[in-house]
Design a protein around this motif. Sequence first.
Motif, PDB file in Angstrom:
ATOM      1  N   GLY A   1     -28.607   7.310 -45.243  1.00  0.00           N
ATOM      2  CA  GLY A   1     -29.078   8.633 -44.865  1.00  0.00           C
ATOM      3  C   GLY A   1     -27.941   9.628 -44.987  1.00  0.00           C
ATOM      4  N   ILE A   2     -28.200  10.872 -44.622  1.00  0.00           N
ATOM      5  CA  ILE A   2     -27.149  11.887 -44.670  1.00  0.00           C
ATOM      6  C   ILE A   2     -27.108  12.649 -43.354  1.00  0.00           C
ATOM      7  CG2 ILE A   2     -27.248  12.224 -47.168  1.00  0.00           C
ATOM      8  CD1 ILE A   2     -28.715  14.907 -46.554  1.00  0.00           C
ATOM      9  N   ALA A   3     -25.959  13.236 -43.101  1.00  0.00           N
ATOM     10  CA  ALA A   3     -25.795  14.184 -42.011  1.00  0.00           C
ATOM     11  C   ALA A   3     -25.461  15.521 -42.654  1.00  0.00           C
ATOM     12  CB  ALA A   3     -24.687  13.746 -41.066  1.00  0.00           C
ATOM     13  N   VAL A   4     -26.088  16.593 -42.200  1.00  0.00           N
ATOM     14  CA  VAL A   4     -25.838  17.930 -42.726  1.00  0.00           C
ATOM     15  C   VAL A   4     -24.891  18.636 -41.766  1.00  0.00           C
ATOM     16  CG1 VAL A   4     -26.883  20.093 -43.457  1.00  0.00           C
ATOM     17  CG2 VAL A   4     -28.118  17.954 -43.794  1.00  0.00           C
ATOM     18  N   VAL A   5     -23.767  19.133 -42.305  1.00  0.00           N
ATOM     19  CA  VAL A   5     -22.699  19.706 -41.497  1.00  0.00           C
ATOM     20  C   VAL A   5     -22.431  21.129 -41.962  1.00  0.00           C
ATOM     21  CG1 VAL A   5     -20.317  19.416 -40.748  1.00  0.00           C
ATOM     22  CG2 VAL A   5     -21.675  17.408 -41.282  1.00  0.00           C
ATOM     23  N   SER A   6     -22.310  22.049 -41.007  1.00  0.00           N
ATOM     24  CA  SER A   6     -21.921  23.422 -41.319  1.00  0.00           C
ATOM     25  C   SER A   6     -20.406  23.515 -41.172  1.00  0.00           C
ATOM     26  CB  SER A   6     -22.619  24.394 -40.365  1.00  0.00           C
ATOM     27  OG  SER A   6     -22.168  25.704 -40.608  1.00  0.00           O
ATOM     28  N   THR A   7     -19.718  23.714 -42.285  1.00  0.00           N
ATOM     29  CA  THR A   7     -18.264  23.769 -42.280  1.00  0.00           C
ATOM     30  C   THR A   7     -17.806  25.203 -42.503  1.00  0.00           C
ATOM     31  OG1 THR A   7     -18.038  23.443 -44.659  1.00  0.00           O
ATOM     32  CG2 THR A   7     -18.203  21.463 -43.291  1.00  0.00           C
ATOM     33  N   SER A   8     -16.504  25.396 -42.485  1.00  0.00           N
ATOM     34  CA  SER A   8     -15.957  26.727 -42.747  1.00  0.00           C
ATOM     35  C   SER A   8     -16.139  27.127 -44.205  1.00  0.00           C
ATOM     36  CB  SER A   8     -14.474  26.754 -42.383  1.00  0.00           C
ATOM     37  OG  SER A   8     -13.780  25.768 -43.121  1.00  0.00           O
ATOM     38  N   SER A   9     -16.415  26.167 -45.072  1.00  0.00           N
ATOM     39  CA  SER A   9     -16.633  26.468 -46.487  1.00  0.00           C
ATOM     40  C   SER A   9     -18.091  26.281 -46.900  1.00  0.00           C
ATOM     41  CB  SER A   9     -15.725  25.584 -47.351  1.00  0.00           C
ATOM     42  OG  SER A   9     -15.946  24.230 -47.082  1.00  0.00           O
ATOM     43  N   GLY A  10     -19.017  26.370 -45.941  1.00  0.00           N
ATOM     44  CA  GLY A  10     -20.435  26.305 -46.247  1.00  0.00           C
ATOM     45  C   GLY A  10     -21.097  25.066 -45.675  1.00  0.00           C
ATOM     46  N   VAL A  11     -22.392  24.935 -45.937  1.00  0.00           N
ATOM     47  CA  VAL A  11     -23.171  23.796 -45.451  1.00  0.00           C
ATOM     48  C   VAL A  11     -23.012  22.661 -46.449  1.00  0.00           C
ATOM     49  CG1 VAL A  11     -25.461  22.994 -44.806  1.00  0.00           C
ATOM     50  CG2 VAL A  11     -24.785  25.329 -44.289  1.00  0.00           C
ATOM     51  N   LYS A  12     -22.614  21.480 -45.948  1.00  0.00           N
ATOM     52  CA  LYS A  12     -22.332  20.338 -46.815  1.00  0.00           C
ATOM     53  C   LYS A  12     -22.904  19.066 -46.212  1.00  0.00           C
ATOM     54  CE  LYS A  12     -17.899  22.241 -48.280  1.00  0.00           C
ATOM     55  NZ  LYS A  12     -18.239  22.597 -49.623  1.00  0.00           N
ATOM     56  N   SER A  13     -23.034  18.042 -47.056  1.00  0.00           N
ATOM     57  CA  SER A  13     -23.438  16.728 -46.567  1.00  0.00           C
ATOM     58  C   SER A  13     -22.214  16.008 -46.013  1.00  0.00           C
ATOM     59  CB  SER A  13     -24.061  15.909 -47.702  1.00  0.00           C
ATOM     60  OG  SER A  13     -23.081  15.576 -48.651  1.00  0.00           O
ATOM     61  N   ASP A  14     -22.457  14.926 -45.278  1.00  0.00           N
ATOM     62  CA  ASP A  14     -21.337  14.183 -44.700  1.00  0.00           C
ATOM     63  C   ASP A  14     -20.463  13.556 -45.781  1.00  0.00           C
ATOM     64  OD1 ASP A  14     -23.386  12.411 -45.375  1.00  0.00           O
ATOM     65  OD2 ASP A  14     -22.922  11.025 -43.758  1.00  0.00           O
ATOM     66  N   ARG A  15     -21.036  13.192 -46.917  1.00  0.00           N
ATOM     67  CA  ARG A  15     -20.244  12.628 -48.019  1.00  0.00           C
ATOM     68  C   ARG A  15     -19.270  13.655 -48.570  1.00  0.00           C
ATOM     69  NH1 ARG A  15     -25.524  10.858 -49.334  1.00  0.00           N
ATOM     70  NH2 ARG A  15     -25.789   8.683 -48.765  1.00  0.00           N
ATOM     71  N   MET A  16     -19.758  14.881 -48.752  1.00  0.00           N
ATOM     72  CA  MET A  16     -18.877  15.951 -49.257  1.00  0.00           C
ATOM     73  C   MET A  16     -17.785  16.265 -48.241  1.00  0.00           C
ATOM     74  SD  MET A  16     -19.687  16.893 -52.298  1.00  0.00           S
ATOM     75  CE  MET A  16     -18.826  18.442 -52.377  1.00  0.00           C
ATOM     76  N   CYS A  17     -18.139  16.245 -46.949  1.00  0.00           N
ATOM     77  CA  CYS A  17     -17.144  16.521 -45.908  1.00  0.00           C
ATOM     78  C   CYS A  17     -16.051  15.460 -45.905  1.00  0.00           C
ATOM     79  CB  CYS A  17     -17.810  16.582 -44.536  1.00  0.00           C
ATOM     80  SG  CYS A  17     -18.841  18.026 -44.300  1.00  0.00           S
ATOM     81  N   ARG A  18     -16.440  14.208 -46.097  1.00  0.00           N
ATOM     82  CA  ARG A  18     -15.426  13.149 -46.129  1.00  0.00           C
ATOM     83  C   ARG A  18     -14.533  13.267 -47.356  1.00  0.00           C
ATOM     84  NH1 ARG A  18     -19.853  10.279 -44.262  1.00  0.00           N
ATOM     85  NH2 ARG A  18     -19.625   9.739 -42.071  1.00  0.00           N
ATOM     86  N   SER A  19     -15.105  13.639 -48.496  1.00  0.00           N
ATOM     87  CA  SER A  19     -14.280  13.762 -49.702  1.00  0.00           C
ATOM     88  C   SER A  19     -13.347  14.965 -49.626  1.00  0.00           C
ATOM     89  CB  SER A  19     -15.164  13.862 -50.951  1.00  0.00           C
ATOM     90  OG  SER A  19     -15.893  15.067 -50.944  1.00  0.00           O
ATOM     91  N   GLU A  20     -13.775  16.027 -48.942  1.00  0.00           N
ATOM     92  CA  GLU A  20     -12.930  17.219 -48.803  1.00  0.00           C
ATOM     93  C   GLU A  20     -12.122  17.224 -47.511  1.00  0.00           C
ATOM     94  OE1 GLU A  20     -15.401  20.639 -49.268  1.00  0.00           O
ATOM     95  OE2 GLU A  20     -16.153  19.968 -51.219  1.00  0.00           O
ATOM     96  N   ARG A  21     -12.332  16.185 -46.666  1.00  0.00           N
ATOM     97  CA  ARG A  21     -11.616  16.039 -45.393  1.00  0.00           C
ATOM     98  C   ARG A  21     -11.773  17.267 -44.498  1.00  0.00           C
ATOM     99  NH1 ARG A  21     -10.879  11.542 -43.552  1.00  0.00           N
ATOM    100  NH2 ARG A  21      -9.142  12.254 -42.297  1.00  0.00           N
ATOM    101  N   VAL A  22     -13.042  17.661 -44.258  1.00  0.00           N
ATOM    102  CA  VAL A  22     -13.329  18.823 -43.413  1.00  0.00           C
ATOM    103  C   VAL A  22     -14.466  18.461 -42.459  1.00  0.00           C
ATOM    104  CG1 VAL A  22     -14.928  19.865 -45.076  1.00  0.00           C
ATOM    105  CG2 VAL A  22     -13.772  21.306 -43.438  1.00  0.00           C
ATOM    106  N   GLY A  23     -14.368  18.905 -41.222  1.00  0.00           N
ATOM    107  CA  GLY A  23     -15.404  18.690 -40.220  1.00  0.00           C
ATOM    108  C   GLY A  23     -16.114  19.993 -39.913  1.00  0.00           C
ATOM    109  N   GLY A  24     -16.981  19.973 -38.894  1.00  0.00           N
ATOM    110  CA  GLY A  24     -17.699  21.184 -38.524  1.00  0.00           C
ATOM    111  C   GLY A  24     -18.823  20.885 -37.564  1.00  0.00           C
ATOM    112  N   GLU A  25     -19.805  21.787 -37.542  1.00  0.00           N
ATOM    113  CA  GLU A  25     -20.945  21.635 -36.650  1.00  0.00           C
ATOM    114  C   GLU A  25     -21.985  20.719 -37.288  1.00  0.00           C
ATOM    115  OE1 GLU A  25     -24.421  24.292 -34.457  1.00  0.00           O
ATOM    116  OE2 GLU A  25     -22.887  25.282 -35.660  1.00  0.00           O
TER     117      GLU A  25
END
Length: 132
Positions: A102-126
Amino acid sequence: MALSDPIADMLTRIRNAVRNHAKTVNCKNSKVCRGIAGVLADEGYIEGFDVIDDGNQGMIRVQLKYGERGERVIHVIKRESKPGLRVYRKVDDLPRPLQGLGIAVVSTSSGVKSDRMCRSERVGGELLCTVE
């Protein structure tokens, strides 16, 4: 009537439309909702989406996706962070729904991303929602 939580409204509309095997569903247009629809389209949970201008706020028409025998692609879509209780996660604490299927949808400082994209870019968020 003003919506206090447009993200929950969008997720509920998608959940109800999937349950009824609808082909499309209309949701209120906002930047975060467009971001969520973009993540769902990129990850293959929906066919796509269009922004419809109605003179006011606008609508997002989401084309839902089903399997070749009509089975649902979206089984569970759950709101995690709410207006009364925001949920923020570091990149190492992001959930892996269905052990990564499955995926988790995260709102980061660089936009709304999936958890996979957040892990590859090393960024967290809401943490907005999880989709299984």
